[in-house]
Motif scaffolding. Structure first.
Motif, mmCIF file in Angstrom:
data_model
loop_
_atom_site.group_PDB
_atom_site.id
_atom_site.type_symbol
_atom_site.label_atom_id
_atom_site.label_comp_id
_atom_site.label_asym_id
_atom_site.label_seq_id
_atom_site.Cartn_x
_atom_site.Cartn_y
_atom_site.Cartn_z
ATOM 1 N N LEU A 86 -1.000 -19.961 6.189
ATOM 2 C CA LEU A 86 0.160 -19.098 6.408
ATOM 3 C C LEU A 86 -0.290 -17.735 6.921
ATOM 4 C CD1 LEU A 86 3.294 -19.154 5.918
ATOM 5 C CD2 LEU A 86 2.839 -18.066 3.719
ATOM 6 N N TYR A 87 -1.366 -17.228 6.359
ATOM 7 C CA TYR A 87 -1.912 -15.920 6.726
ATOM 8 C C TYR A 87 -2.497 -15.936 8.145
ATOM 9 C CZ TYR A 87 -5.347 -12.067 6.549
ATOM 10 O OH TYR A 87 -6.113 -10.965 6.828
ATOM 11 N N GLU A 88 -3.316 -16.953 8.437
ATOM 12 C CA GLU A 88 -4.059 -16.977 9.701
ATOM 13 C C GLU A 88 -3.261 -17.557 10.863
ATOM 14 O OE1 GLU A 88 -7.589 -19.192 8.866
ATOM 15 O OE2 GLU A 88 -8.602 -17.510 7.887
ATOM 16 N N LYS A 89 -2.526 -18.641 10.627
ATOM 17 C CA LYS A 89 -1.884 -19.369 11.722
ATOM 18 C C LYS A 89 -0.412 -19.027 11.903
ATOM 19 C CE LYS A 89 -5.726 -21.686 12.270
ATOM 20 N NZ LYS A 89 -6.623 -21.377 13.413
ATOM 21 N N TYR A 90 0.283 -18.783 10.797
ATOM 22 C CA TYR A 90 1.731 -18.590 10.894
ATOM 23 C C TYR A 90 2.077 -17.121 11.156
ATOM 24 C CZ TYR A 90 6.604 -19.862 10.066
ATOM 25 O OH TYR A 90 7.946 -20.095 10.224
ATOM 26 N N PHE A 91 1.575 -16.230 10.294
ATOM 27 C CA PHE A 91 1.860 -14.802 10.471
ATOM 28 C C PHE A 91 0.783 -14.091 11.299
ATOM 29 C CE2 PHE A 91 4.172 -15.301 6.228
ATOM 30 C CZ PHE A 91 5.407 -15.441 6.844
ATOM 31 N N ARG A 92 -0.369 -14.744 11.506
ATOM 32 C CA ARG A 92 -1.445 -14.195 12.356
ATOM 33 C C ARG A 92 -1.737 -12.736 12.003
ATOM 34 N NH1 ARG A 92 2.274 -14.701 16.705
ATOM 35 N NH2 ARG A 92 3.664 -15.054 14.927
ATOM 36 N N VAL A 93 -2.032 -12.523 10.736
ATOM 37 C CA VAL A 93 -2.167 -11.173 10.197
ATOM 38 C C VAL A 93 -3.365 -10.448 10.807
ATOM 39 C CG1 VAL A 93 -2.433 -9.794 8.113
ATOM 40 C CG2 VAL A 93 -1.111 -11.926 8.037
ATOM 41 N N GLU A 94 -3.129 -9.242 11.288
ATOM 42 C CA GLU A 94 -4.192 -8.360 11.772
ATOM 43 C C GLU A 94 -4.409 -7.276 10.714
ATOM 44 O OE1 GLU A 94 -5.120 -5.270 15.492
ATOM 45 O OE2 GLU A 94 -3.224 -6.396 15.401
ATOM 46 N N VAL A 95 -5.664 -7.059 10.355
ATOM 47 C CA VAL A 95 -6.001 -6.112 9.286
ATOM 48 C C VAL A 95 -6.745 -4.924 9.881
ATOM 49 C CG1 VAL A 95 -7.221 -5.783 7.107
ATOM 50 C CG2 VAL A 95 -6.084 -7.952 7.586
ATOM 51 N N LYS A 96 -6.331 -3.734 9.481
ATOM 52 C CA LYS A 96 -6.989 -2.505 9.936
ATOM 53 C C LYS A 96 -7.359 -1.653 8.723
ATOM 54 C CE LYS A 96 -4.284 -2.241 14.251
ATOM 55 N NZ LYS A 96 -3.421 -1.377 15.105
ATOM 56 N N GLY A 97 -8.444 -0.903 8.856
ATOM 57 C CA GLY A 97 -8.822 0.069 7.832
ATOM 58 C C GLY A 97 -9.345 -0.512 6.543
ATOM 59 N N VAL A 98 -9.848 -1.751 6.565
ATOM 60 C CA VAL A 98 -10.336 -2.346 5.316
ATOM 61 C C VAL A 98 -11.522 -1.559 4.761
ATOM 62 C CG1 VAL A 98 -11.988 -3.963 6.347
ATOM 63 C CG2 VAL A 98 -10.814 -4.582 4.221
ATOM 64 N N GLU A 99 -12.203 -0.802 5.633
ATOM 65 C CA GLU A 99 -13.337 0.007 5.175
ATOM 66 C C GLU A 99 -12.896 1.140 4.253
ATOM 67 O OE1 GLU A 99 -11.789 1.770 8.997
ATOM 68 O OE2 GLU A 99 -12.298 -0.244 8.289
ATOM 69 N N ASN A 100 -11.597 1.423 4.198
ATOM 70 C CA ASN A 100 -11.093 2.461 3.295
ATOM 71 C C ASN A 100 -10.975 1.983 1.845
ATOM 72 O OD1 ASN A 100 -10.697 4.620 5.192
ATOM 73 N ND2 ASN A 100 -8.939 3.513 6.007
ATOM 74 N N ILE A 101 -11.143 0.692 1.634
ATOM 75 C CA ILE A 101 -11.127 0.158 0.270
ATOM 76 C C ILE A 101 -12.528 0.292 -0.311
ATOM 77 C CG2 ILE A 101 -10.726 -1.896 -1.144
ATOM 78 C CD1 ILE A 101 -8.838 -2.903 1.012
ATOM 79 N N PRO A 102 -12.688 0.914 -1.465
ATOM 80 C CA PRO A 102 -14.033 1.122 -2.034
ATOM 81 C C PRO A 102 -14.804 -0.183 -2.195
ATOM 82 C CG PRO A 102 -12.392 2.383 -3.241
ATOM 83 C CD PRO A 102 -11.634 1.496 -2.312
ATOM 84 N N ALA A 103 -16.109 -0.094 -2.029
ATOM 85 C CA ALA A 103 -16.965 -1.268 -2.174
ATOM 86 C C ALA A 103 -17.063 -1.716 -3.627
ATOM 87 C CB ALA A 103 -18.358 -0.973 -1.617
ATOM 88 N N GLU A 104 -16.878 -0.793 -4.553
ATOM 89 C CA GLU A 104 -16.948 -1.131 -5.975
ATOM 90 C C GLU A 104 -16.110 -0.127 -6.756
ATOM 91 O OE1 GLU A 104 -21.133 1.270 -6.805
ATOM 92 O OE2 GLU A 104 -21.091 -0.915 -6.840
ATOM 93 N N GLY A 105 -15.848 -0.459 -8.012
ATOM 94 C CA GLY A 105 -15.066 0.432 -8.870
ATOM 95 C C GLY A 105 -13.572 0.258 -8.696
ATOM 96 N N GLY A 106 -12.837 0.830 -9.618
ATOM 97 C CA GLY A 106 -11.392 0.708 -9.602
ATOM 98 C C GLY A 106 -10.738 1.502 -8.490
ATOM 99 N N ALA A 107 -9.657 0.977 -7.952
ATOM 100 C CA ALA A 107 -8.857 1.668 -6.940
ATOM 101 C C ALA A 107 -7.451 1.093 -6.987
ATOM 102 C CB ALA A 107 -9.455 1.516 -5.551
ATOM 103 N N LEU A 108 -6.475 1.940 -6.657
ATOM 104 C CA LEU A 108 -5.073 1.530 -6.680
ATOM 105 C C LEU A 108 -4.556 1.469 -5.247
ATOM 106 C CD1 LEU A 108 -2.738 0.928 -8.705
ATOM 107 C CD2 LEU A 108 -2.084 3.329 -8.479
ATOM 108 N N ILE A 109 -4.210 0.270 -4.788
ATOM 109 C CA ILE A 109 -3.659 0.091 -3.445
ATOM 110 C C ILE A 109 -2.136 0.109 -3.548
ATOM 111 C CG2 ILE A 109 -3.484 -1.447 -1.461
ATOM 112 C CD1 ILE A 109 -6.272 -2.417 -2.040
ATOM 113 N N VAL A 110 -1.520 1.048 -2.854
ATOM 114 C CA VAL A 110 -0.059 1.245 -2.918
ATOM 115 C C VAL A 110 0.532 0.881 -1.562
ATOM 116 C CG1 VAL A 110 1.786 2.887 -3.375
ATOM 117 C CG2 VAL A 110 -0.397 3.102 -4.585
ATOM 118 N N ALA A 111 1.472 -0.065 -1.543
ATOM 119 C CA ALA A 111 2.014 -0.580 -0.286
ATOM 120 C C ALA A 111 3.534 -0.553 -0.273
ATOM 121 C CB ALA A 111 1.520 -2.008 -0.047
#
Length: 320
Positions: A86-111
């Motif tokens: 569903l993610y790859e073929k149906y909605f063909r999701v493009e992701v940007k800025g994934v480098e802004n997510i910390p490599a480790e430790g807690g973080a709150l993603i607000v969408a």
């Protein structure tokens, strides 16, 4: 000089000569037109062995879940595999800025939240796991209704979702988990199509208070494409009250086409993770400062709204 090419030789990492086979012509051994490359028997053997081992652990109960009910192995092996087409073929999701997510430790993603049904949260979960260099898992905070529905309740727990309350969110962040929240709630997911991409109120800023208490960064996330999967042109409020639902959507296809009307439109999605907003510069008691909470909440909301507008301007089409 002999017309035959000499056998090639090279040296291994210790400097010793090791023999090699004579050089072959380019393309030698490659499958011809219309032929398929042979599959590795060893690859299939590993897959079958892995599948059997997974089934054995399921049957014998030799697998682990945390105190929230999260089953990481089931999520990786089954649930993500079901969502990925569903993610790859149906909605063909493009992701940007994934480098802004910390490599480790807690973080709150607000969408932002939209789409009549909460598919945006699930697609965000796949986006984080499949695109982050460390393959991190996103633990979503879900509404009470999710945990009142049969089957859905169990699947949500297994996938790492938990109740949208400050206590659970703080526990996860303190463990160093990524936590996802959509503060618009039902106001966002159930808004009319005419108000698409206009953010609703972000509650009372509870997510900011949680981030401040744990010193976790806030990563704003903007999702474009979900608004159009079920264009909500009406809301049968009386029927919603009878069924105990926050809204009962009426779309161009539902309920007129029955179950077929529940199939989402194949829109093209973009998920963008913005620059994190640090909170560790404030003392924990800052979580009790209403003015600071209001300012940070407004900052996150404005950043998401601005990113939504920019993505919409860049979008060529709803479907392509």
């Amino acid at each position: 000089m002999s017309p035959e090419a000499p056998a090639t030789a090279t040296r291994d990492g210790c400097g010793e000569r090791v023999g090699c086979r004579p050089a072959e012509e380019p393309g030698a051994g490659d499958p011809g037109p219309g032929e398929r490359a042979p599959r590795s028997g060893g690859d299939w053997d590993r897959r079958i062995a892995g599948g059997l081992a997974f089934l054995r652990r399921r049957l014998t109960g030799e697998y682990e879940v945390d105190d929230f009910g999260y089953d990481e192995e089931l999520t990786d092996q089954v649930l993500m595999s079901l969502l990925r087409p569903l993610y790859e073929k149906y909605f063909r999701v493009e992701v940007k800025g994934v480098e802004n997510i910390p490599a480790e430790g807690g973080a709150l993603i607000v969408a932002n939240h939209s789409g009549t049904l909460p598919l945006d949260g699930l697609m965000m979960q796949v986006a984080v796991h499949d695109n982050h260099p460390q393959g991190r898992h996103l633990r979503l905070l879900a509404a009470d209704l999710v945990f009142m529905l049969p089957v859905v309740n169990e699947l949500a727990r297994k996938a790492g979702h938990t109740l949208a309350c400050a206590e659970d969110a703080e526990r996860l962040l303190e463990r160093g988990e990524l936590v996802g929240v959509m503060p618009e709630g039902f106001k966002g997911i159930g808004k009319p199509f005419g108000e698409r991409y206009k953010l609703q109120r972000f509650g009372r800023g509870g997510f900011v208070s949680t981030a401040l208490r744990t010193g976790s960064p806030i990563v704003p996330c903007s999702i474009v494409g979900a608004e159009e999967i079920y264009p909500m042109i009406g809301n049968a409020k009386t029927l919603a009250r009878v069924l105990g639902l926050p809204y009962f959507p009426i779309t161009p296809t539902f309920p007129w086409l029955g179950p077929l009307g529940a199939v989402p439109l194949p829109t093209k999605w973009t998920i963008q993770f913005g620059e994190p907003i640090a909170t560790d510069g404030h003392p924990p008691e800052a979580a009790e400062d209403p003015m600071l909470m209001f300012n940070l909440t407004d900052q996150v909301r404005e950043q998401i709204q601005h990113s939504l507008y920019k993505l919409l301007v860049q979008r060529r089409s709803v479907f392509f």
